[in-house]
Design a protein around this motif. Sequence first.
Motif, mmCIF file in Angstrom:
data_model
loop_
_atom_site.group_PDB
_atom_site.id
_atom_site.type_symbol
_atom_site.label_atom_id
_atom_site.label_comp_id
_atom_site.label_asym_id
_atom_site.label_seq_id
_atom_site.Cartn_x
_atom_site.Cartn_y
_atom_site.Cartn_z
ATOM 1 N N MET A 35 -1.602 -21.382 19.805
ATOM 2 C CA MET A 35 -2.178 -22.208 18.743
ATOM 3 C C MET A 35 -3.506 -21.664 18.247
ATOM 4 O O MET A 35 -3.810 -21.740 17.059
ATOM 5 N N LEU A 36 -4.301 -21.105 19.153
ATOM 6 C CA LEU A 36 -5.619 -20.559 18.780
ATOM 7 C C LEU A 36 -5.529 -19.094 18.343
ATOM 8 O O LEU A 36 -6.556 -18.493 17.992
ATOM 9 N N GLU A 37 -4.314 -18.552 18.396
ATOM 10 C CA GLU A 37 -4.059 -17.156 18.007
ATOM 11 C C GLU A 37 -4.909 -16.177 18.796
ATOM 12 O O GLU A 37 -5.515 -15.257 18.239
ATOM 13 N N ILE A 38 -4.956 -16.393 20.113
ATOM 14 C CA ILE A 38 -5.668 -15.469 20.985
ATOM 15 C C ILE A 38 -4.730 -15.022 22.103
ATOM 16 O O ILE A 38 -3.743 -15.693 22.406
ATOM 17 N N GLU A 39 -5.036 -13.898 22.681
ATOM 18 C CA GLU A 39 -4.202 -13.363 23.755
ATOM 19 C C GLU A 39 -4.343 -14.222 25.002
ATOM 20 O O GLU A 39 -5.455 -14.518 25.431
ATOM 21 N N PRO A 40 -3.214 -14.610 25.609
ATOM 22 C CA PRO A 40 -3.309 -15.353 26.864
ATOM 23 C C PRO A 40 -4.090 -14.541 27.882
ATOM 24 O O PRO A 40 -4.036 -13.330 27.912
ATOM 25 N N GLY A 41 -4.829 -15.236 28.692
ATOM 26 C CA GLY A 41 -5.718 -14.561 29.632
ATOM 27 C C GLY A 41 -7.124 -14.472 29.071
ATOM 28 O O GLY A 41 -8.091 -14.261 29.790
ATOM 29 N N LYS A 42 -7.252 -14.663 27.776
ATOM 30 C CA LYS A 42 -8.563 -14.648 27.115
ATOM 31 C C LYS A 42 -9.001 -16.070 26.762
ATOM 32 O O LYS A 42 -10.030 -16.273 26.169
ATOM 33 N N VAL A 43 -8.147 -17.054 27.102
ATOM 34 C CA VAL A 43 -8.424 -18.453 26.764
ATOM 35 C C VAL A 43 -9.549 -18.971 27.616
ATOM 36 O O VAL A 43 -9.609 -18.822 28.783
ATOM 37 N N GLY A 45 10.621 -13.186 38.511
ATOM 38 C CA GLY A 45 9.974 -14.223 37.707
ATOM 39 C C GLY A 45 10.139 -13.952 36.223
ATOM 40 O O GLY A 45 10.987 -13.173 35.796
ATOM 41 N N GLU A 46 9.299 -14.580 35.466
ATOM 42 C CA GLU A 46 9.353 -14.547 34.011
ATOM 43 C C GLU A 46 8.061 -13.935 33.495
ATOM 44 O O GLU A 46 6.980 -14.278 33.962
ATOM 45 N N SER A 47 8.165 -13.049 32.528
ATOM 46 C CA SER A 47 6.946 -12.498 31.942
ATOM 47 C C SER A 47 6.241 -13.591 31.141
ATOM 48 O O SER A 47 6.881 -14.525 30.644
ATOM 49 N N LEU A 48 4.952 -13.477 31.019
ATOM 50 C CA LEU A 48 4.204 -14.461 30.236
ATOM 51 C C LEU A 48 4.566 -14.372 28.758
ATOM 52 O O LEU A 48 4.510 -15.373 28.048
ATOM 53 N N ILE A 49 4.953 -13.183 28.307
ATOM 54 C CA ILE A 49 5.405 -13.033 26.912
ATOM 55 C C ILE A 49 6.669 -13.865 26.704
ATOM 56 O O ILE A 49 6.761 -14.641 25.744
ATOM 57 N N ASP A 50 7.646 -13.703 27.612
ATOM 58 C CA ASP A 50 8.884 -14.481 27.497
ATOM 59 C C ASP A 50 8.610 -15.975 27.633
ATOM 60 O O ASP A 50 9.186 -16.785 26.908
ATOM 61 N N ALA A 51 7.739 -16.338 28.564
ATOM 62 C CA ALA A 51 7.416 -17.754 28.764
ATOM 63 C C ALA A 51 6.763 -18.335 27.514
ATOM 64 O O ALA A 51 7.120 -19.436 27.072
ATOM 65 N N GLN A 52 5.826 -17.593 26.931
ATOM 66 C CA GLN A 52 5.153 -18.089 25.736
ATOM 67 C C GLN A 52 6.144 -18.262 24.582
ATOM 68 O O GLN A 52 6.113 -19.278 23.883
ATOM 69 N N GLU A 53 7.037 -17.293 24.397
ATOM 70 C CA GLU A 53 8.039 -17.408 23.330
ATOM 71 C C GLU A 53 8.922 -18.636 23.544
ATOM 72 O O GLU A 53 9.201 -19.385 22.612
ATOM 73 N N ARG A 54 9.361 -18.857 24.780
ATOM 74 C CA ARG A 54 10.200 -20.010 25.100
ATOM 75 C C ARG A 54 9.465 -21.321 24.842
ATOM 76 O O ARG A 54 10.001 -22.255 24.246
ATOM 77 N N ALA A 63 -0.626 -4.892 41.508
ATOM 78 C CA ALA A 63 0.095 -5.803 40.625
ATOM 79 C C ALA A 63 -0.699 -7.085 40.393
ATOM 80 O O ALA A 63 -0.792 -7.576 39.261
ATOM 81 N N TYR A 64 -1.280 -7.625 41.449
ATOM 82 C CA TYR A 64 -2.037 -8.866 41.313
ATOM 83 C C TYR A 64 -3.278 -8.654 40.433
ATOM 84 O O TYR A 64 -3.561 -9.458 39.550
ATOM 85 N N ARG A 65 -3.991 -7.556 40.662
ATOM 86 C CA ARG A 65 -5.179 -7.271 39.850
ATOM 87 C C ARG A 65 -4.789 -7.117 38.374
ATOM 88 O O ARG A 65 -5.450 -7.650 37.491
ATOM 89 N N GLU A 66 -3.698 -6.409 38.128
ATOM 90 C CA GLU A 66 -3.212 -6.237 36.747
ATOM 91 C C GLU A 66 -2.838 -7.585 36.142
ATOM 92 O O GLU A 66 -3.110 -7.851 34.979
ATOM 93 N N TRP A 67 -2.208 -8.458 36.956
ATOM 94 C CA TRP A 67 -1.811 -9.779 36.469
ATOM 95 C C TRP A 67 -3.041 -10.610 36.094
ATOM 96 O O TRP A 67 -3.029 -11.346 35.113
ATOM 97 N N ILE A 68 -4.110 -10.479 36.853
ATOM 98 C CA ILE A 68 -5.351 -11.204 36.546
ATOM 99 C C ILE A 68 -6.038 -10.609 35.317
ATOM 100 O O ILE A 68 -6.503 -11.330 34.440
ATOM 101 N N GLU A 69 -6.105 -9.293 35.236
ATOM 102 C CA GLU A 69 -6.825 -8.618 34.151
ATOM 103 C C GLU A 69 -6.031 -8.557 32.846
ATOM 104 O O GLU A 69 -6.611 -8.673 31.770
ATOM 105 N N SER A 70 -4.737 -8.340 32.916
ATOM 106 C CA SER A 70 -3.873 -8.220 31.736
ATOM 107 C C SER A 70 -2.560 -8.957 32.001
ATOM 108 O O SER A 70 -1.514 -8.328 32.192
ATOM 109 N N PRO A 71 -2.597 -10.268 32.028
ATOM 110 C CA PRO A 71 -1.444 -11.037 32.479
ATOM 111 C C PRO A 71 -0.171 -10.820 31.662
ATOM 112 O O PRO A 71 0.927 -10.976 32.195
ATOM 113 N N MET A 72 -0.281 -10.434 30.420
ATOM 114 C CA MET A 72 0.913 -10.255 29.601
ATOM 115 C C MET A 72 1.685 -8.989 29.975
ATOM 116 O O MET A 72 2.817 -8.812 29.560
ATOM 117 N N ARG A 73 1.104 -8.120 30.775
ATOM 118 C CA ARG A 73 1.749 -6.852 31.116
ATOM 119 C C ARG A 73 2.515 -6.886 32.432
ATOM 120 O O ARG A 73 3.191 -5.922 32.770
#
Length: 180
Positions: free
Chosen positions: A172-180, A128-137, A112-122
């Motif tokens: 704002m930069l229209e990029i996937e979180p984790g790629k910033v 907790g809160e998904s990063l997708i939900d957090a970003q929308e909020r 789970a931790y490796r997946e969170w680092i590599e693909s945090p939106m999944r």
Amino acid sequence: MGKPTGYTIVLVRTGPTDWEASGRLNGRTDLPMNAEGESAFHQAVHAFFGSPSAPEFSTILISPEEPTQKGAAILNFGRSAKVRELEGLVNVGLGLWEGELANQLEDRCKTAYREWIESPMRITPPQGESLIDAQERLVEAVIKGLKKAKGDHPTIAVVLRPMAWALVRAWMLEIEPGKV
């Protein structure tokens, strides 16, 4: 004054807390910036906004968390921007991962931790809160804050904690979180 025809948005990230500095995951736990973080924040504000040609903020958007409140006070020192507190700008909820040392979490929850680092939106941390939900909020809260702005082309500062800052910046930069 009518509706703005555009905005200048300045994202400002708070300095680290003791948890972040020690490698602990810090989401919604409301801890103050540590001494080094506050000093670095002061220096960054002076470097970027200390000159007479620096932008004048009409509004500073913050969450009810202590680091953003302190950051707004530092940023607004000697200025007269309106500070608006929005609950939707709180940091990401990390649930049971909150306060964990990253290396211990990595050992305990390898996949789970490796997946969170590599693909945090999944990945959603347990309780907790998904990063997708957090970003929308977060985005909804920023948009809500912008709707209250006045003037032709206001400059608005948005003071956020590190994870929230990264998610809004990615939007704002229209990029996937984790790629910033």
